[in-house]
Design a protein around this motif. Structure first.
Motif, PDB file in Angstrom:
ATOM      1  N   ASN A   1      39.281  38.505  46.297  1.00 58.79           N
ATOM      2  CA  ASN A   1      40.084  39.757  46.650  1.00 58.79           C
ATOM      3  C   ASN A   1      41.545  39.704  45.948  1.00 58.79           C
ATOM      4  N   GLU A   2      42.273  38.712  46.075  1.00 58.83           N
ATOM      5  CA  GLU A   2      43.724  38.319  45.600  1.00 58.83           C
ATOM      6  C   GLU A   2      43.593  38.589  44.136  1.00 58.83           C
ATOM      7  N   PHE A   3      42.556  38.026  43.407  1.00 67.44           N
ATOM      8  CA  PHE A   3      42.534  38.123  41.803  1.00 67.44           C
ATOM      9  C   PHE A   3      42.146  39.593  41.406  1.00 67.44           C
ATOM     10  N   ARG A   4      41.247  39.978  41.911  1.00 67.12           N
ATOM     11  CA  ARG A   4      40.862  41.590  41.715  1.00 67.12           C
ATOM     12  C   ARG A   4      42.007  42.358  41.637  1.00 67.12           C
ATOM     13  N   GLU A   5      42.933  42.304  42.803  1.00 67.50           N
ATOM     14  CA  GLU A   5      44.026  43.086  43.114  1.00 67.50           C
ATOM     15  C   GLU A   5      45.311  42.739  42.162  1.00 67.50           C
ATOM     16  N   ARG A   6      45.268  41.584  41.695  1.00 66.62           N
ATOM     17  CA  ARG A   6      46.215  41.101  40.760  1.00 66.62           C
ATOM     18  C   ARG A   6      46.105  41.940  39.311  1.00 66.62           C
ATOM     19  N   TYR A   7      44.610  42.048  39.034  1.00 63.43           N
ATOM     20  CA  TYR A   7      44.223  42.572  37.657  1.00 63.43           C
ATOM     21  C   TYR A   7      43.837  43.994  37.984  1.00 63.43           C
TER      22      TYR A   7
ATOM     23  N   GLU B   1      37.273  51.714  19.176  1.00 65.68           N
ATOM     24  CA  GLU B   1      36.372  52.688  18.487  1.00 65.68           C
ATOM     25  C   GLU B   1      35.444  53.523  19.424  1.00 65.68           C
ATOM     26  N   LYS B   2      34.796  52.744  20.312  1.00 67.89           N
ATOM     27  CA  LYS B   2      33.849  53.247  21.396  1.00 67.89           C
ATOM     28  C   LYS B   2      34.388  53.707  22.544  1.00 67.89           C
ATOM     29  N   GLN B   3      35.792  53.513  22.683  1.00 74.55           N
ATOM     30  CA  GLN B   3      36.621  53.800  23.819  1.00 74.55           C
ATOM     31  C   GLN B   3      36.046  53.302  25.121  1.00 74.55           C
ATOM     32  N   LEU B   4      35.640  52.171  24.754  1.00 77.98           N
ATOM     33  CA  LEU B   4      35.383  51.306  26.137  1.00 77.98           C
ATOM     34  C   LEU B   4      36.309  50.572  26.834  1.00 77.98           C
ATOM     35  N   ASP B   5      36.208  50.481  28.346  1.00 78.43           N
ATOM     36  CA  ASP B   5      37.124  49.743  29.323  1.00 78.43           C
ATOM     37  C   ASP B   5      36.877  48.109  28.923  1.00 78.43           C
ATOM     38  N   VAL B   6      37.542  47.519  28.127  1.00 77.37           N
ATOM     39  CA  VAL B   6      37.284  45.912  27.776  1.00 77.37           C
ATOM     40  C   VAL B   6      38.773  45.311  27.818  1.00 77.37           C
ATOM     41  N   ARG B   7      38.622  44.417  28.788  1.00 72.61           N
ATOM     42  CA  ARG B   7      39.891  43.561  29.173  1.00 72.61           C
ATOM     43  C   ARG B   7      39.901  42.366  28.204  1.00 72.61           C
ATOM     44  N   PHE B   8      40.705  42.014  27.393  1.00 76.51           N
ATOM     45  CA  PHE B   8      40.779  41.056  26.501  1.00 76.51           C
ATOM     46  C   PHE B   8      41.912  40.050  27.115  1.00 76.51           C
TER      47      PHE B   8
ATOM     48  N   GLU C   1      42.359  29.869  34.501  1.00 79.22           N
ATOM     49  CA  GLU C   1      41.973  30.204  35.736  1.00 79.22           C
ATOM     50  C   GLU C   1      40.648  30.563  35.755  1.00 79.22           C
ATOM     51  N   ILE C   2      39.805  29.850  35.134  1.00 81.89           N
ATOM     52  CA  ILE C   2      38.481  30.155  35.053  1.00 81.89           C
ATOM     53  C   ILE C   2      37.659  30.174  36.554  1.00 81.89           C
ATOM     54  N   PRO C   3      38.108  29.356  37.214  1.00 81.47           N
ATOM     55  CA  PRO C   3      37.299  29.336  38.879  1.00 81.47           C
ATOM     56  C   PRO C   3      37.876  30.774  39.639  1.00 81.47           C
ATOM     57  N   LYS C   4      39.003  31.271  39.341  1.00 78.94           N
ATOM     58  CA  LYS C   4      39.528  32.370  40.049  1.00 78.94           C
ATOM     59  C   LYS C   4      38.761  33.757  39.060  1.00 78.94           C
ATOM     60  N   TRP C   5      38.796  33.700  38.018  1.00 80.42           N
ATOM     61  CA  TRP C   5      37.920  34.695  37.155  1.00 80.42           C
ATOM     62  C   TRP C   5      36.608  34.879  37.666  1.00 80.42           C
ATOM     63  N   LEU C   6      35.926  33.683  37.715  1.00 77.96           N
ATOM     64  CA  LEU C   6      34.496  33.625  38.368  1.00 77.96           C
ATOM     65  C   LEU C   6      34.241  34.434  39.788  1.00 77.96           C
ATOM     66  N   GLN C   7      35.251  33.946  40.592  1.00 80.18           N
ATOM     67  CA  GLN C   7      35.248  34.696  41.773  1.00 80.18           C
ATOM     68  C   GLN C   7      35.335  36.139  41.630  1.00 80.18           C
ATOM     69  N   ALA C   8      36.228  36.637  40.615  1.00 73.16           N
ATOM     70  CA  ALA C   8      36.420  38.165  40.585  1.00 73.16           C
ATOM     71  C   ALA C   8      35.145  38.941  39.873  1.00 73.16           C
ATOM     72  N   MET C   9      34.333  38.132  39.278  1.00 73.34           N
ATOM     73  CA  MET C   9      33.334  38.746  38.355  1.00 73.34           C
ATOM     74  C   MET C   9      32.383  39.119  39.321  1.00 73.34           C
ATOM     75  N   ASP C  10      31.508  40.039  38.940  1.00 71.25           N
ATOM     76  CA  ASP C  10      30.296  40.652  39.493  1.00 71.25           C
ATOM     77  C   ASP C  10      28.908  39.993  38.860  1.00 71.25           C
ATOM     78  N   ILE C  11      29.038  39.886  37.627  1.00 66.77           N
ATOM     79  CA  ILE C  11      28.089  39.287  36.899  1.00 66.77           C
ATOM     80  C   ILE C  11      28.454  38.715  35.605  1.00 66.77           C
ATOM     81  N   LEU C  12      27.785  37.691  34.963  1.00 68.69           N
ATOM     82  CA  LEU C  12      27.882  37.202  33.596  1.00 68.69           C
ATOM     83  C   LEU C  12      27.076  37.321  32.696  1.00 68.69           C
TER      84      LEU C  12
END
Length: 363
Positions: A177-183, A240-247, A253-264
């Motif tokens: 929750n904290e990480f998703r709020e931060r980003y 070009e495809k106007q997609l919401d992609v975050r680079f 902080e990979i452990p926290k990113w994995l918590q924030a994701m819904d699927i890999l």
């Protein structure tokens, strides 16, 4: 004292081989063990600090492709001066012949090649060097069955699991929750990928899969963690495809990113056994992988394979049809499962150290 030189033949950063080598160093028992690491760029500060405390050294040589002869001669010199009993080189192809031959010339009897892939980006060079490689290594390690079968061409090898700190990656709802709020990812369906931007990882396929998903889920966002030579190309494609992609770039902080994701999602053209998928499963994260990735990767039922040649709509359907999992409730079961399948780095380190000792005694 046992003297080991670990060689990383690719750039040291936040990638699979880096994570494996770092884990096997950081969680190892360094009593009566000297373990130096040779890389083509300096290791990160956390690992460097640990190495200083243990009295170990990080040798840095220019990338061998820039000046192969200089690299080769310097490597021989380092190995001779270090009086190493074992040289353990990590890579993904028969270009490891360079390190194995250097170790042989330097007089090292135990020369371990460690395979982390099932194909090579440089097939011509790989085929040219294969006879030299096969003649000069003495022990074959591999991250998985397929990676070993590919590199060692029918010869004997040992599977060394890409172990992780299971507790470090176990699901944490507060962290999520904290990480998703931060980003600013609240109320988003976060699709993730971790890997270098190169041909192997197949980011173009990932972008077109995400494009299909986003047609049906307006809340979908794609998060890409990593860096590499194809990053700018993929950024242009997403724009070009106007997609919401975050680079995100490289991240510690990979452990926290994995918590924030819904699927890999991993539509790789080829892989050994990606440590990122082991970490994702420890986090309770569902994973959709291409069928070119080793089935050994499926430690839990969180993993599903899809044919690489399948249409993007098929991949999208697989993603969208997944039922939501209770990651908090499954946390302990998943941790136990990963440990039962021998991917606990603490136990893995003990096994590797015992294997080092056996090999030294045998020679």
């Amino acid at each position: 004292m046992k003297r080991i030189l670990v060689i990383v033949s690719t750039k040291f950063g936040y990638d699979g081989i880096t994570n494996v080598v770092t884990n096997y160093y950081m969680y190892q028992n360094h009593k009566d063990l000297r373990m130096d690491i040779l890389t083509i760029n300096p290791v990160d500060e956390k690992l460097r600090k640990s190495m200083r405390e243990n009295g170990d050294f990080n040798f840095v040589l220019p990338y061998r492709n820039q000046n192969p002869l200089k690299y080769f001669l310097k490597l021989i010199s380092i190995i001779k001066k270090g009086n190493y009993q074992i040289v353990h080189a990590h890579g993904g192809s028969c270009t490891l012949a360079v390190e194995m031959l250097a170790a042989r010339i330097a007089g090292v009897k135990v020369r371990i090649a460690h395979s982390h892939n099932t194909a090579s980006d440089y097939s011509t060079i790989n085929n040219l060097l294969r006879p030299i490689f096969l003649k000069n290594y003495t022990v074959g390690f591999a991250c998985g069955k397929e990676a070993g079968e590919w590199l060692y061409a029918g010869r004997k090898f040992e599977v060394i699991n890409n172990g992780i700190d299971v507790e470090k990656f176990s699901y944490n709802e507060m962290s999520r929750n904290e990480f998703r709020e931060r980003y600013h990812l609240q109320n988003k369906y976060v699709i993730g990928h971790i890997g270098r931007f190169n041909m192997q990882k197949n980011h173009e396929k990932l972008i077109t899969i995400y494009e299909e998903i986003s047609k049906q889920r307006e809340d979908a966002v794609l998060v890409l963690i990593g860096d590499g030579e194809l990053r700018e190309k993929i950024q242009r494609m997403a724009k070009e495809k106007q997609l919401d992609v975050r680079f995100i770039g490289l991240s510690d902080e990979i452990p926290k990113w994995l918590q924030a994701m819904d699927i890999l999602i991993f539509p790789s053209l080829f892989e050994g056994l990606p440590v990122a998928i082991v970490e994702a499963q420890a986090s309770g994260l569902p994973c959709i992988l291409s069928d070119t990735i080793s089935p050994m990767t499926a430690i839990t039922d969180l993993v599903k394979f899809v044919g690489l040649k399948e249409d993007d709509s098929v991949w999208a359907e697989e993603v969208l049809s997944l039922k939501e999992r209770d990651r908090k409730q499954e946390r302990e079961i998943i941790a136990a499962t990963i440990k039962e399948h021998h991917f606990d780095i603490r136990e893995n380190c003990k096994e590797v150290l015992e294997r080092y000792e056996e090999l030294i005694c045998q020679r």
